[in-house]
Design a protein around this motif. Structure first.
Motif, PDB file in Angstrom:
ATOM      1  N   GLY A   1       0.817  -1.209   0.000  1.00  0.00           N
ATOM      2  CA  GLY A   1       0.000   0.000   0.000  1.00  0.00           C
ATOM      3  C   GLY A   1       0.849   1.255   0.000  1.00  0.00           C
ATOM      4  O   GLY A   1       0.604   2.194  -0.762  1.00  0.00           O
ATOM      5  N   GLU A   2       1.871   1.277   0.841  1.00  0.00           N
ATOM      6  CA  GLU A   2       2.740   2.447   0.914  1.00  0.00           C
ATOM      7  C   GLU A   2       3.652   2.574  -0.305  1.00  0.00           C
ATOM      8  O   GLU A   2       3.940   3.679  -0.772  1.00  0.00           O
ATOM      9  N   TYR A   3       4.102   1.444  -0.831  1.00  0.00           N
ATOM     10  CA  TYR A   3       4.974   1.479  -2.003  1.00  0.00           C
ATOM     11  C   TYR A   3       4.254   2.052  -3.215  1.00  0.00           C
ATOM     12  O   TYR A   3       4.835   2.824  -3.995  1.00  0.00           O
ATOM     13  N   LEU A   4       2.987   1.685  -3.387  1.00  0.00           N
ATOM     14  CA  LEU A   4       2.223   2.154  -4.538  1.00  0.00           C
ATOM     15  C   LEU A   4       1.617   3.539  -4.329  1.00  0.00           C
ATOM     16  O   LEU A   4       1.136   4.163  -5.283  1.00  0.00           O
ATOM     17  N   SER A   5       1.638   4.014  -3.095  1.00  0.00           N
ATOM     18  CA  SER A   5       1.068   5.330  -2.811  1.00  0.00           C
ATOM     19  C   SER A   5       1.860   6.424  -3.507  1.00  0.00           C
ATOM     20  O   SER A   5       3.090   6.369  -3.600  1.00  0.00           O
TER      21      SER A   5
ATOM     22  N   GLY B   1      -5.415  -5.175  -4.297  1.00  0.00           N
ATOM     23  CA  GLY B   1      -6.453  -4.492  -5.070  1.00  0.00           C
ATOM     24  C   GLY B   1      -6.767  -3.118  -4.507  1.00  0.00           C
ATOM     25  O   GLY B   1      -6.914  -2.146  -5.257  1.00  0.00           O
ATOM     26  N   ILE B   2      -6.862  -3.014  -3.182  1.00  0.00           N
ATOM     27  CA  ILE B   2      -7.117  -1.723  -2.536  1.00  0.00           C
ATOM     28  C   ILE B   2      -5.958  -0.762  -2.802  1.00  0.00           C
ATOM     29  O   ILE B   2      -6.157   0.427  -3.066  1.00  0.00           O
ATOM     30  N   ALA B   3      -4.736  -1.290  -2.744  1.00  0.00           N
ATOM     31  CA  ALA B   3      -3.557  -0.453  -3.004  1.00  0.00           C
ATOM     32  C   ALA B   3      -3.579   0.099  -4.431  1.00  0.00           C
ATOM     33  O   ALA B   3      -3.270   1.276  -4.655  1.00  0.00           O
ATOM     34  N   LEU B   4      -3.953  -0.745  -5.390  1.00  0.00           N
ATOM     35  CA  LEU B   4      -4.042  -0.289  -6.786  1.00  0.00           C
ATOM     36  C   LEU B   4      -5.122   0.769  -6.953  1.00  0.00           C
ATOM     37  O   LEU B   4      -4.930   1.780  -7.629  1.00  0.00           O
ATOM     38  N   LEU B   5      -6.285   0.538  -6.326  1.00  0.00           N
ATOM     39  CA  LEU B   5      -7.426   1.436  -6.500  1.00  0.00           C
ATOM     40  C   LEU B   5      -7.164   2.823  -5.928  1.00  0.00           C
ATOM     41  O   LEU B   5      -7.518   3.832  -6.533  1.00  0.00           O
ATOM     42  N   PHE B   6      -6.521   2.868  -4.746  1.00  0.00           N
ATOM     43  CA  PHE B   6      -6.335   4.154  -4.066  1.00  0.00           C
ATOM     44  C   PHE B   6      -4.889   4.642  -4.101  1.00  0.00           C
ATOM     45  O   PHE B   6      -4.485   5.452  -3.265  1.00  0.00           O
ATOM     46  N   SER B   7      -4.127   4.162  -5.055  1.00  0.00           N
ATOM     47  CA  SER B   7      -2.712   4.515  -5.123  1.00  0.00           C
ATOM     48  C   SER B   7      -2.476   5.985  -5.469  1.00  0.00           C
ATOM     49  O   SER B   7      -1.409   6.516  -5.199  1.00  0.00           O
TER      50      SER B   7
ATOM     51  N   SER C   1      -5.069   2.695 -11.098  1.00  0.00           N
ATOM     52  CA  SER C   1      -6.496   2.647 -10.796  1.00  0.00           C
ATOM     53  C   SER C   1      -7.270   2.006 -11.936  1.00  0.00           C
ATOM     54  O   SER C   1      -8.168   1.186 -11.716  1.00  0.00           O
ATOM     55  N   PHE C   2      -6.911   2.358 -13.168  1.00  0.00           N
ATOM     56  CA  PHE C   2      -7.575   1.761 -14.333  1.00  0.00           C
ATOM     57  C   PHE C   2      -7.241   0.272 -14.451  1.00  0.00           C
ATOM     58  O   PHE C   2      -8.070  -0.531 -14.887  1.00  0.00           O
ATOM     59  N   VAL C   3      -6.011  -0.093 -14.069  1.00  0.00           N
ATOM     60  CA  VAL C   3      -5.631  -1.509 -14.073  1.00  0.00           C
ATOM     61  C   VAL C   3      -6.547  -2.288 -13.126  1.00  0.00           C
ATOM     62  O   VAL C   3      -7.074  -3.360 -13.465  1.00  0.00           O
ATOM     63  N   PHE C   4      -6.764  -1.735 -11.923  1.00  0.00           N
ATOM     64  CA  PHE C   4      -7.633  -2.396 -10.951  1.00  0.00           C
ATOM     65  C   PHE C   4      -9.067  -2.504 -11.476  1.00  0.00           C
ATOM     66  O   PHE C   4      -9.692  -3.565 -11.378  1.00  0.00           O
ATOM     67  N   ILE C   5      -9.571  -1.424 -12.043  1.00  0.00           N
ATOM     68  CA  ILE C   5     -10.942  -1.435 -12.570  1.00  0.00           C
ATOM     69  C   ILE C   5     -11.068  -2.451 -13.704  1.00  0.00           C
ATOM     70  O   ILE C   5     -12.047  -3.199 -13.795  1.00  0.00           O
TER      71      ILE C   5
ATOM     72  N   ASN D   1      -7.831   9.441   5.541  1.00  0.00           N
ATOM     73  CA  ASN D   1      -6.473   9.995   5.503  1.00  0.00           C
ATOM     74  C   ASN D   1      -5.565   9.259   4.526  1.00  0.00           C
ATOM     75  O   ASN D   1      -4.341   9.381   4.616  1.00  0.00           O
ATOM     76  N   ARG D   2      -6.151   8.515   3.581  1.00  0.00           N
ATOM     77  CA  ARG D   2      -5.359   7.630   2.713  1.00  0.00           C
ATOM     78  C   ARG D   2      -4.341   8.361   1.857  1.00  0.00           C
ATOM     79  O   ARG D   2      -3.392   7.753   1.362  1.00  0.00           O
ATOM     80  N   VAL D   3      -4.522   9.662   1.652  1.00  0.00           N
ATOM     81  CA  VAL D   3      -3.551  10.410   0.845  1.00  0.00           C
ATOM     82  C   VAL D   3      -2.357  10.858   1.683  1.00  0.00           C
ATOM     83  O   VAL D   3      -1.383  11.394   1.139  1.00  0.00           O
ATOM     84  N   LYS D   4      -2.416  10.648   3.000  1.00  0.00           N
ATOM     85  CA  LYS D   4      -1.309  11.023   3.866  1.00  0.00           C
ATOM     86  C   LYS D   4      -0.356   9.846   4.043  1.00  0.00           C
ATOM     87  O   LYS D   4      -0.746   8.692   3.902  1.00  0.00           O
ATOM     88  N   LEU D   5       0.864  10.179   4.395  1.00  0.00           N
ATOM     89  CA  LEU D   5       1.912   9.173   4.548  1.00  0.00           C
ATOM     90  C   LEU D   5       1.501   8.124   5.586  1.00  0.00           C
ATOM     91  O   LEU D   5       1.113   8.453   6.702  1.00  0.00           O
ATOM     92  N   GLY D   6       1.578   6.855   5.203  1.00  0.00           N
ATOM     93  CA  GLY D   6       1.326   5.764   6.124  1.00  0.00           C
ATOM     94  C   GLY D   6      -0.083   5.213   6.109  1.00  0.00           C
ATOM     95  O   GLY D   6      -0.292   4.037   6.430  1.00  0.00           O
ATOM     96  N   TYR D   7      -1.053   6.026   5.723  1.00  0.00           N
ATOM     97  CA  TYR D   7      -2.450   5.607   5.900  1.00  0.00           C
ATOM     98  C   TYR D   7      -2.953   4.623   4.852  1.00  0.00           C
ATOM     99  O   TYR D   7      -3.808   3.794   5.145  1.00  0.00           O
ATOM    100  N   LEU D   8      -2.456   4.711   3.616  1.00  0.00           N
ATOM    101  CA  LEU D   8      -2.890   3.719   2.627  1.00  0.00           C
ATOM    102  C   LEU D   8      -2.385   2.331   3.026  1.00  0.00           C
ATOM    103  O   LEU D   8      -3.098   1.332   2.867  1.00  0.00           O
ATOM    104  N   GLY D   9      -1.180   2.263   3.563  1.00  0.00           N
ATOM    105  CA  GLY D   9      -0.663   0.992   4.049  1.00  0.00           C
ATOM    106  C   GLY D   9      -1.510   0.446   5.184  1.00  0.00           C
ATOM    107  O   GLY D   9      -1.807  -0.754   5.237  1.00  0.00           O
ATOM    108  N   ILE D  10      -1.923   1.326   6.111  1.00  0.00           N
ATOM    109  CA  ILE D  10      -2.779   0.902   7.221  1.00  0.00           C
ATOM    110  C   ILE D  10      -4.118   0.405   6.695  1.00  0.00           C
ATOM    111  O   ILE D  10      -4.642  -0.619   7.158  1.00  0.00           O
ATOM    112  N   LEU D  11      -4.684   1.106   5.715  1.00  0.00           N
ATOM    113  CA  LEU D  11      -5.963   0.686   5.131  1.00  0.00           C
ATOM    114  C   LEU D  11      -5.825  -0.690   4.480  1.00  0.00           C
ATOM    115  O   LEU D  11      -6.680  -1.570   4.671  1.00  0.00           O
ATOM    116  N   CYS D  12      -4.757  -0.906   3.732  1.00  0.00           N
ATOM    117  CA  CYS D  12      -4.548  -2.200   3.070  1.00  0.00           C
ATOM    118  C   CYS D  12      -4.370  -3.327   4.090  1.00  0.00           C
ATOM    119  O   CYS D  12      -4.924  -4.417   3.930  1.00  0.00           O
TER     120      CYS D  12
END
Length: 373
Positions: free
Chosen positions: A177-181, A221-227, A233-237, A345-356
């Motif tokens: 999640g964090e790598y793709l963010s 999939g979540i990481a791709l969608l909200f990266s 995002s289109f790849v995930f869709i 907060n997914r656009v902030k550092l760390g949060y997309l990884g936490i969500l994933c």
């Protein structure tokens, strides 16, 4: 990869030479007890558990006397809600099917949460905090994998070991999640996250847990969608639409993610749907408070099956049976505020990884791991 391994070994040596070495030793003892010493009545397992937990508690109190009031009053709601849940779990000892079992599983979670609240308070930057936590997760996953093979008296490359698989899946999910963010611009951090992903992925795959594999794919999939990357995002869709329009492909994918399983075993959670029905029947006797933290499988095993049953593999069914409606509401509340906060907060550092990682845990639903791991 080499850099990460150097960080790990260098960090271990540094900690063992520091004033924190006793915390490290007690934490390692606790992990070893939970994973590899069954409680067979000899008392060795309980002794190690008591020494490690109360030793950590004593150190925490000495180093930070106000930690307990701070944890319950000033931490974010995501943490306080978890503390409320496990506090109720400790109280459930009063009516638990196996009081000592319920107490130690619940109490150790409170101690570990507060341990990490204190450890994280020692850092000034997010990058340092993140690096330490990921390194600890990887160390635990690798230790579990090696230990499981040693206990099994055979170093086979593949072994069915749920704790290691779950730890690997959660670590992989955070890192991917964090790598793709789109917030991950730091070259050193990207290299660290990639190396961590590779190691955690190896641990997960070689631990052969179908649930961990599937949950990690869900997190990807979540990481791709909200990266934040339009192409990803289109790849995930595109992948989602392809799977939706080709149900046979979905079945093939499930077979690939869950080797050795059939669609029948997947649809019935390897026969656990029968276990869930028994849990509901037994919990109807105590719908509000349940049978004590982590005790419901043991209660139905004694009454209906005459033997110890497997993990329910459903956090929600397991929590309902163990802590009743009250505990389930606390659990759902915690997951709700935690997931919503990570999403907002997914656009902030760390949060997309936490969500994933959160989505990975919910999909996996390895409830015993959530209770004790």
């Amino acid at each position: 990869m080499i850099g990460l391994l150097k960080d790990i070994f260098g960090g271990i040596i540094t900690v063992l030479k520091s004033k924190y070495k006793l915390i490290f030793i007690l934490f390692a003892l606790w992990i070893y007890r939970i994973d590899f010493i069954p409680e067979d009545g000899s008392g060795i397992g309980k002794a190690i558990q008591i020494v490690s937990l109360f030793g950590l508690l004593a150190i925490l109190y000495r180093k930070s006397p106000n930690l307990f009031s701070f944890s319950y009053q000033q931490t974010p709601i995501q943490i306080r809600s978890l503390l409320w849940l496990y506090s109720f779990a400790v109280i459930s000892t009063l009516w638990a099917f196996i009081p000592s079992f319920a107490f130690f599983l619940a109490f150790q979670n409170l101690v570990m949460i507060m341990l990490w609240i204190w450890i994280m308070s020692l850092f000034r930057t997010f990058k340092q905090m993140e690096k330490l936590f990921i390194i600890v997760c990887i160390c635990v996953a690798v230790f579990e994998s090696i230990g499981a093979r040693a206990v099994a008296f055979g170093f086979s490359p593949f072994i069915h070991f749920l704790p290691g698989a779950s730890t690997g899946a959660l670590t992989f999910s955070y890192c991917v999640g964090e790598y793709l963010s789109n917030k991950c611009k730091d070259r050193d951090r990207r290299g660290f996250l990639m190396a961590s992903m590779i190691i955690s992925l190896i641990v997960m795959i070689t631990s052969t847990s179908s649930g961990a594999n599937a949950s990690a794919v869900g997190a990807l999939g979540i990481a791709l969608l909200f990266s934040g990357n339009l192409f990803l995002s289109f790849v995930f869709i595109g992948i989602s639409l392809t799977l939706y329009l080709n149900p046979n492909l979905v079945e093939s994918l499930m077979m690939w993610l869950m080797p050795g399983k059939t669609m029948e075993s997947i649809n019935t959670a390897s026969g656990r749907t029968v276990l869930w029905e028994l849990i509901k029947i037994k919990t109807a006797e105590r719908p509000l408070i349940g049978w004590g933290f982590a005790c419901i499988e043991r209660a139905i095993g004694t009454e209906f099956l005459g033997e110890t049953t497997s993990d329910a593999h459903s956090n929600f069914v397991g929590m309902y049976g163990s802590l009743g409606i009250i505990g389930l509401l606390l659990f759902v509340f915690h997951l709700g505020v935690h997931t919503l906060n990570a999403f907002k907060n997914r656009v902030k550092l760390g949060y997309l990884g936490i969500l994933c990682a959160t989505i990975c845990a919910i999909v996996n639903s390895y409830s015993y791991g959530f209770l004790s791991g």
